[in-house]
Scaffold this active site. Structure first.
Site, PDB file in Angstrom:
ATOM      1  CE  LYS A 126      -4.012   1.688   2.638  1.00 29.15           C
ATOM      2  NZ  LYS A 126      -4.746   2.095   1.481  1.00 29.15           N
TER       3      LYS A 126
ATOM      4  N   GLY B 220       6.714   0.958   5.647  1.00 26.19           N
ATOM      5  CA  GLY B 220       7.626   0.060   4.934  1.00 26.19           C
ATOM      6  C   GLY B 220       7.604   0.289   3.435  1.00 26.19           C
ATOM      7  CB  CYS B 221       4.824   0.696   1.043  1.00 27.09           C
ATOM      8  SG  CYS B 221       4.035  -0.899   1.399  1.00 27.09           S
ATOM      9  CB  THR B 222       6.982   5.399   2.573  1.00 26.45           C
ATOM     10  OG1 THR B 222       5.556   5.523   2.455  1.00 26.45           O
ATOM     11  CG2 THR B 222       7.644   6.738   2.314  1.00 26.45           C
TER      12      THR B 222
ATOM     13  CB  ALA C 148       8.747   3.865  -2.875  1.00 26.61           C
TER      14      ALA C 148
END
Length: 155
Positions: free
Chosen positions: A40, A45-47, A50
């Protein structure tokens, strides 16, 4: 479904992408691709993942490697995510989860005893002829982008 392995043909995909365009494996044929799946936009973690790929984008570009992140979020959410964090990676919107399913990363998860379906953080390094060269499953973000870059150098 059988789990994808090194040497398998990478399943094709054609997704809405950030910036109002589309992105497909077919259009990237002839160059290596880092295809990373994440749950998401705008989660910690996703940020971090990326941003880590963005920080190494020039190193990947020197190798001719394109980086594509895929999540079930919409292309509009991807645009906001890119703008908020100044990201340089392409993002595909797998809103129907067909691509995640094809790569075997749409899985049952559990949080606080509640089961639900979601994206398992995973990365696939695809060579220039469309074969899977490396697979990372259940990715831990720290050091991951660097490990993928090292693998890409070996292509």
């Amino acid at each position: 479904m059988q789990e994808l392995a090194i040497g398998d043909a990478a399943p094709d995909f054609d997704l809405d992408a950030d910036g109002g365009g589309r992105i497909s494996l077919g259009e990237l044929q002839g160059k290596p691709v880092v295809l990373y799946f994440y749950p998401k936009d705008n989660t910690p973690g996703c940020t971090k993942e990326a941003i880590a790929f963005t920080e190494l984008i020039e190193d990947f570009a020197k190798l001719g490697v394109t980086i594509v992140g895929v999540s079930p979020d919409s292309a509009k959410k991807h645009d906001n995510f890119i703008a908020k964090h100044n990201l340089a990676v392409r993002l595909g919107a797998d809103t129907e989860t067909h691509t995640a399913e094809a790569y075997g990363v749409w899985v049952e998860k559990s949080m606080y005893g509640k089961k639900y379906m979601g994206v398992e953080r995973a990365t696939f390094l695809i060579d220039k002829v469309g074969k899977i060269a490396q697979v990372w499953r259940k990715v831990k973000v720290p050091g991951h982008a660097e490990a993928v870059l090292d693998a890409a150098k070996a292509l």
